[in-house]
Design an enzyme around this catalytic site. Structure first.
Site, PDB file in Angstrom:
ATOM      1  N   THR A 276      -1.379   6.267  -1.921  1.00 68.42           N
ATOM      2  CA  THR A 276      -0.325   6.455  -0.901  1.00 68.42           C
ATOM      3  C   THR A 276       1.061   6.291  -1.494  1.00 68.42           C
ATOM      4  O   THR A 276       2.044   6.711  -0.896  1.00 68.42           O
ATOM      5  CB  THR A 276      -0.459   5.431   0.251  1.00 68.42           C
ATOM      6  OG1 THR A 276      -0.268   4.113  -0.278  1.00 68.42           O
ATOM      7  CG2 THR A 276      -1.789   5.526   0.944  1.00 68.42           C
TER       8      THR A 276
ATOM      9  N   GLU B  71       0.635  -5.418  -6.228  1.00 65.89           N
ATOM     10  CA  GLU B  71      -0.186  -4.196  -6.184  1.00 65.89           C
ATOM     11  C   GLU B  71       0.198  -3.242  -7.317  1.00 65.89           C
ATOM     12  O   GLU B  71      -0.658  -2.560  -7.889  1.00 65.89           O
ATOM     13  CB  GLU B  71      -0.008  -3.528  -4.822  1.00 65.89           C
ATOM     14  CG  GLU B  71      -0.809  -2.272  -4.674  1.00 65.89           C
ATOM     15  CD  GLU B  71      -0.691  -1.687  -3.262  1.00 65.89           C
ATOM     16  OE1 GLU B  71      -0.649  -2.447  -2.280  1.00 65.89           O
ATOM     17  OE2 GLU B  71      -0.637  -0.454  -3.167  1.00 65.89           O
TER      18      GLU B  71
ATOM     19  N   ARG C  83       7.607  -3.853  -8.340  1.00 71.29           N
ATOM     20  CA  ARG C  83       8.099  -3.337  -7.070  1.00 71.29           C
ATOM     21  C   ARG C  83       9.588  -3.672  -7.106  1.00 71.29           C
ATOM     22  O   ARG C  83       9.960  -4.860  -7.069  1.00 71.29           O
ATOM     23  CB  ARG C  83       7.423  -4.024  -5.877  1.00 71.29           C
ATOM     24  CG  ARG C  83       6.011  -3.512  -5.595  1.00 71.29           C
ATOM     25  CD  ARG C  83       6.044  -2.121  -4.962  1.00 71.29           C
ATOM     26  NE  ARG C  83       4.735  -1.497  -4.834  1.00 71.29           N
ATOM     27  CZ  ARG C  83       3.946  -1.593  -3.760  1.00 71.29           C
ATOM     28  NH1 ARG C  83       4.325  -2.318  -2.730  1.00 71.29           N
ATOM     29  NH2 ARG C  83       2.805  -0.951  -3.709  1.00 71.29           N
TER      30      ARG C  83
ATOM     31  N   GLU D 133       2.733  -4.870   6.049  1.00 70.41           N
ATOM     32  CA  GLU D 133       1.537  -4.103   6.333  1.00 70.41           C
ATOM     33  C   GLU D 133       0.441  -4.985   6.942  1.00 70.41           C
ATOM     34  O   GLU D 133       0.290  -6.146   6.561  1.00 70.41           O
ATOM     35  CB  GLU D 133       1.031  -3.532   5.009  1.00 70.41           C
ATOM     36  CG  GLU D 133       0.046  -2.441   5.197  1.00 70.41           C
ATOM     37  CD  GLU D 133      -0.266  -1.777   3.864  1.00 70.41           C
ATOM     38  OE1 GLU D 133      -0.163  -2.431   2.827  1.00 70.41           O
ATOM     39  OE2 GLU D 133      -0.630  -0.598   3.899  1.00 70.41           O
TER      40      GLU D 133
ATOM     41  N   CYS E  56      -2.300   2.550  -5.697  1.00 66.66           N
ATOM     42  CA  CYS E  56      -2.780   3.161  -4.451  1.00 66.66           C
ATOM     43  C   CYS E  56      -2.219   4.580  -4.337  1.00 66.66           C
ATOM     44  O   CYS E  56      -1.016   4.782  -4.517  1.00 66.66           O
ATOM     45  CB  CYS E  56      -2.323   2.327  -3.261  1.00 66.66           C
ATOM     46  SG  CYS E  56      -2.782   3.040  -1.670  1.00 66.66           S
TER      47      CYS E  56
ATOM     48  N   ARG F 116      12.155   0.097  -1.392  1.00 68.86           N
ATOM     49  CA  ARG F 116      11.486  -0.332  -2.625  1.00 68.86           C
ATOM     50  C   ARG F 116      10.840   0.856  -3.308  1.00 68.86           C
ATOM     51  O   ARG F 116      10.477   1.846  -2.655  1.00 68.86           O
ATOM     52  CB  ARG F 116      10.456  -1.420  -2.346  1.00 68.86           C
ATOM     53  CG  ARG F 116       9.318  -1.067  -1.402  1.00 68.86           C
ATOM     54  CD  ARG F 116       8.175  -0.330  -2.041  1.00 68.86           C
ATOM     55  NE  ARG F 116       6.986  -0.289  -1.191  1.00 68.86           N
ATOM     56  CZ  ARG F 116       6.061   0.626  -1.267  1.00 68.86           C
ATOM     57  NH1 ARG F 116       6.171   1.631  -2.122  1.00 68.86           N
ATOM     58  NH2 ARG F 116       4.998   0.602  -0.475  1.00 68.86           N
TER      59      ARG F 116
ATOM     60  N   ARG G  75       5.000  -0.450  11.079  1.00 74.10           N
ATOM     61  CA  ARG G  75       4.312  -1.673  10.639  1.00 74.10           C
ATOM     62  C   ARG G  75       4.855  -2.849  11.451  1.00 74.10           C
ATOM     63  O   ARG G  75       5.887  -2.733  12.106  1.00 74.10           O
ATOM     64  CB  ARG G  75       4.577  -1.947   9.144  1.00 74.10           C
ATOM     65  CG  ARG G  75       3.976  -0.915   8.218  1.00 74.10           C
ATOM     66  CD  ARG G  75       4.141  -1.291   6.738  1.00 74.10           C
ATOM     67  NE  ARG G  75       3.516  -0.278   5.891  1.00 74.10           N
ATOM     68  CZ  ARG G  75       3.371  -0.377   4.576  1.00 74.10           C
ATOM     69  NH1 ARG G  75       3.825  -1.439   3.934  1.00 74.10           N
ATOM     70  NH2 ARG G  75       2.790   0.578   3.879  1.00 74.10           N
TER      71      ARG G  75
ATOM     72  N   ARG H 149       9.246   3.290  -0.424  1.00 76.15           N
ATOM     73  CA  ARG H 149       9.148   3.010   1.015  1.00 76.15           C
ATOM     74  C   ARG H 149      10.512   2.491   1.460  1.00 76.15           C
ATOM     75  O   ARG H 149      10.980   1.453   0.990  1.00 76.15           O
ATOM     76  CB  ARG H 149       8.058   1.983   1.324  1.00 76.15           C
ATOM     77  CG  ARG H 149       7.770   1.906   2.837  1.00 76.15           C
ATOM     78  CD  ARG H 149       6.520   1.099   3.143  1.00 76.15           C
ATOM     79  NE  ARG H 149       6.783  -0.322   3.185  1.00 76.15           N
ATOM     80  CZ  ARG H 149       7.150  -1.004   4.289  1.00 76.15           C
ATOM     81  NH1 ARG H 149       7.307  -0.376   5.439  1.00 76.15           N
ATOM     82  NH2 ARG H 149       7.350  -2.306   4.222  1.00 76.15           N
TER      83      ARG H 149
END
Ligand code: ADP
Ligand code: ARG
Length: 344
Positions: free
Chosen positions: A261, A213, A217, A302, A259, A114, A297, A268
């Site tokens: 990260t 988030e 995505r 997560e 975020c 993603r 994970r 990811r």
């Protein structure tokens, strides 16, 4: 009036706790971006959730410059990316060498890649107002419903979605959960569920989460370990969507995400992999994943646990490495993990 320095538990190990000095706090505590996002909002998730790994969220592009005295060391620590490093992209599927590491389908259950994307000219999720969130949903849904061929599908708004359908999509790993406490404290669940939804093609191999988030995505996934096919489908989808939606991008930090990260590639790449023997020795398991810059994970995403020796293994670095390198990191690590499982 000046805000007081937040309290951190003695065992708090978040990057926020590590890098927020009294001095940095005194410089930043009253800073507000032009779109109205405050420094105290940026750190709230890590203050409320003391078990955070990171603990901060950006509310808009400006958060990354205005709050840089805190965000830069966090970014440097997480990605190994210093203030003089540059980010560069490579989304060319021909440059990826990742033949199925498990052609007999003994270990890898599924592969998912993603990327996060946000709409240029808008605040990020934590700083969005309800009408802005709705207008993003309308723009993205319209763009997606114009896709054709393998990518053709439908958009399903969370508002009015049947509970059973929603729970099944979550259980099947296609949809995000509700009520994440880290997102909650970051202000990302405001006005829930309005403006959120999911697009997917018929086979559910191409999906887009809207206004979770990040505003988008973009997801490519399928059973088995054919990373090259999953990557090529993702790239095709990104290329199509960016014809009608402009994404928030920064020359230094790459694609901007709520975020830190996820900055850079916002990618990811993961497999769900069965490692019943190796996972009995978490020290050895972690030794291999650390060597390949991978993250472990649980199988419900997560903050979930592994079940029946099955884990979600993905690249940890996303900034200062290209998309091809993210997948290549994951591929090399998965090859090593399977090799070790076979030895045991
Ligand atoms: P993200 O990857 O978007 O940051 P999560 O870790 O929360 O978010 O995972 C989202 C969902 O995707 C979860 O249901 C998770 O189990 C599922 N998922 C992740 N990787 C895979 C995979 N390789 N195969 C199947 N489902 C996956
Ligand atoms: N804010 C959470 C923490 O600090 C999540 C960080 C990374 N994950 C994410 N989904 N952005 O632990």
């Amino acid at each position: 009036m000046s805000a007081t320095f937040p309290k951190f538990d003695s065992d708090c190990s978040s990057l926020l706790c590590r890098y927020l000095s009294q001095q940095t706090f005194s410089v930043l505590h009253d800073k507000v971006t032009a779109s109205g996002y405050t420094f105290l909002q940026a750190i709230n998730s890590g203050v409320v959730n003391q078990d955070s790994g990171v603990g901060v969220y950006a509310g808009d592009a400006e958060s990354y410059t205005l709050f840089a005295p805190l965000f830069d060391p966090i970014i440097a620590d997480y990605h190994g990316f210093s203030s003089t490093d540059t980010h560069c992209s490579n989304l060319n599927p021909e440059k990826l060498f990742a033949p199925d590491p498990d052609p007999d389908a003994k270990y890898i259950l599924s592969t998912r890649i993603r990327v996060g994307r946000n709409v240029a000219g808008m605040p990020l999720g934590p700083g969005l107002a309800a009408p802005q969130r709705k207008s993003i949903e309308a723009q993205v849904a319209k763009s997606l419903t114009n896709l054709s061929g393998e990518l053709a599908g439908n958009y399903y708004s969370l508002t009015g979605m049947d509970e059973t359908v929603r729970n099944q999509l979550i259980a099947d790993h296609f949809l995000f959960k509700a009520g994440d406490r880290f997102l909650e404290a970051a202000g990302l669940n405001r006005d829930w569920p309005a403006g959120r939804g999911i697009f997917h093609n018929l086979q559910k191999t191409f999906l887009v989460w809207v206004n979770e988030e990040d505003q988008l995505r973009i997801i490519s996934m399928q059973q088995g370990g054919d990373l090259e096919v999953v990557f090529a489908r993702l790239v095709k989808a990104i290329r199509e969507i960016e014809k009608s939606v402009s994404f928030l991008f920064d020359a230094r930090l790459g694609y901007l995400t709520s975020c830190p990260t996820n900055l850079g590639t916002a990618m990811r790449a993961s497999v769900h992999i069965r490692l019943p023997k190796l996972s009995l020795d978490m020290v050895d398991f972690k030794r291999i994943t650390d060597l390949h810059h991978l993250q472990i994970r649980g199988i419900h995403g997560e903050h979930s646990e592994g079940e029946g020796g099955i884990f979600d293994i993905s690249n940890k670095r996303r900034l200062g490495v290209t998309e091809v390198e993210c997948v290549q990191d994951m591929y090399a690590g998965v090859v090593a993990l399977i090799q070790q499982e076979k030895v045991l």
